[in-house]
Design a protein around this motif. Structure first.
Motif, short mmCIF file in Angstrom:
data_model
loop_
_atom_site.label_atom_id
_atom_site.label_comp_id
_atom_site.label_asym_id
_atom_site.label_seq_id
_atom_site.Cartn_x
_atom_site.Cartn_y
_atom_site.Cartn_z
N LEU A 240 0.99 -1.40 0.38
CA LEU A 240 -0.06 -0.01 0.08
C LEU A 240 0.60 1.18 -0.53
CD1 LEU A 240 -2.89 -1.63 2.19
CD2 LEU A 240 -3.33 -0.76 0.02
N LEU A 241 1.45 1.32 0.94
CA LEU A 241 2.84 3.02 0.61
C LEU A 241 3.55 2.81 -1.09
CD1 LEU A 241 4.89 1.39 3.34
CD2 LEU A 241 2.57 3.25 3.66
N ASP A 242 4.16 1.30 -1.30
CA ASP A 242 4.52 1.25 -2.44
C ASP A 242 3.39 1.50 -3.58
OD1 ASP A 242 6.26 0.46 -4.42
OD2 ASP A 242 5.24 -1.40 -5.40
N ALA A 243 2.15 1.56 -3.33
CA ALA A 243 0.78 1.95 -4.38
C ALA A 243 0.41 3.35 -4.26
CB ALA A 243 -0.30 1.44 -4.21
N ILE A 244 1.00 4.44 -3.51
CA ILE A 244 1.22 5.48 -3.65
C ILE A 244 2.08 6.07 -4.53
CG2 ILE A 244 1.61 7.48 -1.71
CD1 ILE A 244 1.58 6.13 0.34
N THR A 409 -4.07 5.67 -2.53
CA THR A 409 -2.84 5.23 -3.68
C THR A 409 -3.03 5.07 -4.79
OG1 THR A 409 -4.07 2.71 -3.32
CG2 THR A 409 -3.38 3.01 -1.79
N ARG A 410 -2.63 5.01 -5.55
CA ARG A 410 -3.12 5.35 -7.12
C ARG A 410 -4.08 4.45 -7.56
NH1 ARG A 410 2.87 3.59 -7.63
NH2 ARG A 410 3.28 1.94 -8.31
N SER A 411 -4.53 4.80 -9.15
CA SER A 411 -4.79 4.39 -9.52
C SER A 411 -5.01 2.92 -10.59
CB SER A 411 -7.01 5.24 -10.57
OG SER A 411 -5.65 5.58 -11.61
N PRO A 415 1.56 -4.89 -9.61
CA PRO A 415 0.66 -6.45 -10.61
C PRO A 415 -0.59 -6.79 -8.93
CG PRO A 415 2.40 -7.17 -9.01
CD PRO A 415 2.59 -5.72 -8.70
N MET A 416 -0.48 -5.51 -8.32
CA MET A 416 -2.05 -5.84 -7.14
C MET A 416 -3.17 -5.01 -7.70
SD MET A 416 -0.79 -8.05 -3.62
CE MET A 416 -0.41 -9.75 -3.43
N PRO A 417 -3.71 -4.84 -8.32
CA PRO A 417 -5.18 -4.03 -8.80
C PRO A 417 -5.98 -3.33 -7.70
CG PRO A 417 -5.28 -5.49 -10.71
CD PRO A 417 -3.72 -5.81 -9.48
N GLN A 418 -6.31 -4.38 -7.11
CA GLN A 418 -7.10 -4.76 -5.71
C GLN A 418 -6.62 -3.59 -5.26
OE1 GLN A 418 -5.19 -7.14 -7.20
NE2 GLN A 418 -6.69 -9.12 -6.81
N LEU A 419 -5.49 -3.08 -5.08
CA LEU A 419 -4.87 -1.91 -4.07
C LEU A 419 -5.09 -0.55 -4.16
CD1 LEU A 419 -2.06 -4.10 -2.50
CD2 LEU A 419 -4.75 -4.19 -1.41
N SER A 420 -5.45 -0.71 -5.60
CA SER A 420 -5.46 0.61 -6.33
C SER A 420 -7.03 1.50 -5.49
CB SER A 420 -6.14 0.36 -6.86
OG SER A 420 -5.11 -0.14 -9.02
#
Length: 511
Positions: A240-244, A409-411, A415-420
């Motif tokens: 989730l931090l990676d997804a920012i 998190t970004r849209s 490789p885990m689009p669920q966390l967008s």
């Protein structure tokens, strides 16, 4: 599908259960339904949060992984890789350890499945509580540069025979010294810090020394260098931090530069291959205490699966060692005799960039599914009046200036689009700040620690040691060590009544 045991609700934060055989706490709070009103109960967002508060809180998969047979299988495969000790013998399961290494397994550094290691009095990597990493650096350089010509960034202290460790652990000495602050270790009302504990009224900090004779290299002068320790960090929720987004992180940095205090330092731009401050990078660093890693694909977990054990894989077909070490070993008569090889042959093998991979990409990819998929424990007791009061005090003291509560998190996270598109509450700005601590070692300017889930440490790990070197034995001490940029908030905490201090800590325990 056999799912992991899940217990919904909250527990008393003093509960300690490090042994899986002990009974799990009973339900006390039902799972919340996600909504904008209840969003703060879901610090990992709707998709990344799990309602569990017990000794297994840091090892659970995110709910969508538990419901996907393929992801679940990979997650469990990755978990086994995290747990198992690697061995030096070729042709066996989990082979590839060495020639030098830091630990034999991931869990040896991250006990309790991502919980933090415990403060120890002796540097012994065979001690299951000791997750410390050793750093050797030059204290006279502006950036406290590592002695990387001789030692790897995370100093190796173990070796597989006939090779020899760069540093003999018997010569590493760790001493905890007492510290008295300008307030005689007391709050404004005269109450000693940590009142009621066995260590009431004390503060401690570590001093690390390394004996010259413990160092493998005769031309290395330890008197011109320094040593310090860094404890391993929690690893749940890192995806989730990676997804920012990089843009949001840069915007937070710009916002802080526009204010008169608490101006965080953004991580150096990093290219796709690793840290390179001279490269016109594309990602600002956000992982590790010094923000030296920018993405999870090149983050501490991805690297640790290679450099802690020195197990090679298809995208890392070389050893995590220095040329100095390779030269010393290739010239060592004992090593030559044991291997039956010449100096040139030994050196070429140690420095080769085309070694046979010891870990398959399938195993590595499964490990990364596990690494990304660890859920964040849900918040607890947020509807308690005491916790609500503590949140107000947290904001009024200015703590949120660095411990930013929420991000989006970004849209297009892969490789885990669920966390967008998840609203998350990690309570960090992912920037570095100078807290002006006594003897901070190499981590003088440290990334703001994410606070989510930390209140469960007593239940998961059996202790509550905090800060980068675990000098703080509880939340109170962690706050009291905030000087430098954090001093205004620390002083506001010191001036609070006992009731208000307890409320603020209750809030930290709840999130």
């Amino acid at each position: 599908m056999k799912k992991k045991v899940i217990i919904l609700g909250s527990v008393l934060l003093g509960f300690s259960c490090a042994d899986d055989k002990e009974p799990l706490p009973e339900n006390t709070t039902p799972k919340k339904e996600y909504s904008e009103t209840n969003a703060e109960w879901f610090p990992g967002g709707e998709k990344g949060t799990l309602f569990i508060a017990n000794s297994k809180s840091y090892r659970q998969p995110m709910p969508f992984i538990d419901d996907d047979a393929t992801l679940y299988k990979q997650f469990m495969r990755g978990e086994r890789l995290f747990e198992k000790s690697f061995v030096a013998e070729a042709g066996t399961a989990y082979s590839g350890l060495g020639p030098t290494y830091i630990r034999k397994s991931c869990i040896a550094c991250h006990p309790s499945y991502g919980g933090r290691s415990k403060r120890v009095d002796e540097f012994d990597t065979n001690d299951s509580r000791n997750g410390y990493l050793l750093m050797i650096y030059d204290p006279n350089t502006p950036n406290l540069a590592l002695a990387s010509q001789y030692f790897t960034g995370m100093t190796q202290t173990r070796a597989v025979a006939p090779f020899k460790a760069p540093i003999n652990e018997a010569g590493i000495h760790l001493e905890w010294k007492n510290y008295m602050d300008e307030h005689d270790n007391k709050y404004a009302d005269g109450t000693p810090y940590s009142a009621g504990t066995s260590y009431e009224g004390t503060l401690i900090y570590p001093v690390v020394t390394v004996a010259q004779e413990a160092i493998l290299f005769p031309d290395f002068d330890m008197s011109k260098h320094a040593a310090s320790i860094e404890a391993t960090i929690g690893i749940y929720g890192v995806a989730l931090l990676d997804a920012i987004s990089d843009e949001d992180l840069r915007a937070e940095h710009a916002t802080q530069q526009a204010r008169p205090y608490c101006k965080g330092i953004i991580g150096a731009d990093i290219d796709e291959t690793g840290l390179n401050p001279y490269y016109p990078g594309i990602h600002p660093g956000r992982f590790t205490y010094l923000c030296t890693r920018a993405t999870l694909d090149n983050g501490p977990g991805s690297n640790a699966m290679w450099n802690i054990t020195n197990v090679t894989r298809p995208n890392r077909r070389y050893h995590y060692i220095t040329e100095k070490y390779s030269r010393a070993m290739s010239q060592d008569p004992d090593v030559q005799a044991a291997l039956g090889q010449t100096e040139e042959e030994i050196f070429a093998n140690l420095m080769s960039k085309e070694l046979t991979p010891e870990m398959t990409m399938e195993d590595y990819e499964a490990f990364m599914v596990w690494h990304r998929g660890l859920a964040v424990p849900a918040a607890r007791n947020l509807d308690s009046p005491k916790v609500q009061q503590g949140k107000t005090l947290f904001m009024e003291a200015g703590c949120a200036a660095c411990h930013r509560p929420s991000w989006k998190t970004r849209s297009n996270y892969e490789p885990m689009p669920q966390l967008s598109d998840q609203t998350i509450y990690p309570y960090t700005d992912l920037l570095r700040h100078d807290l002006d601590m006594k003897e901070p070692g190499r981590v003088k300017v440290c990334r703001t620690t994410p606070l989510w889930g930390r209140g469960l440490m007593p239940a998961v790990s059996g202790h509550s040691d905090k800060l980068h070197d675990l000098r703080a034995r509880n939340y109170e001490e962690a706050i009291i060590w905030h000087n430098g940029e954090g001093k205004p908030s620390k002083e506001k905490f010191r001036a609070m009544s006992k009731e208000d201090r307890e409320a603020l800590v209750a809030f930290l325990e709840a999130i």
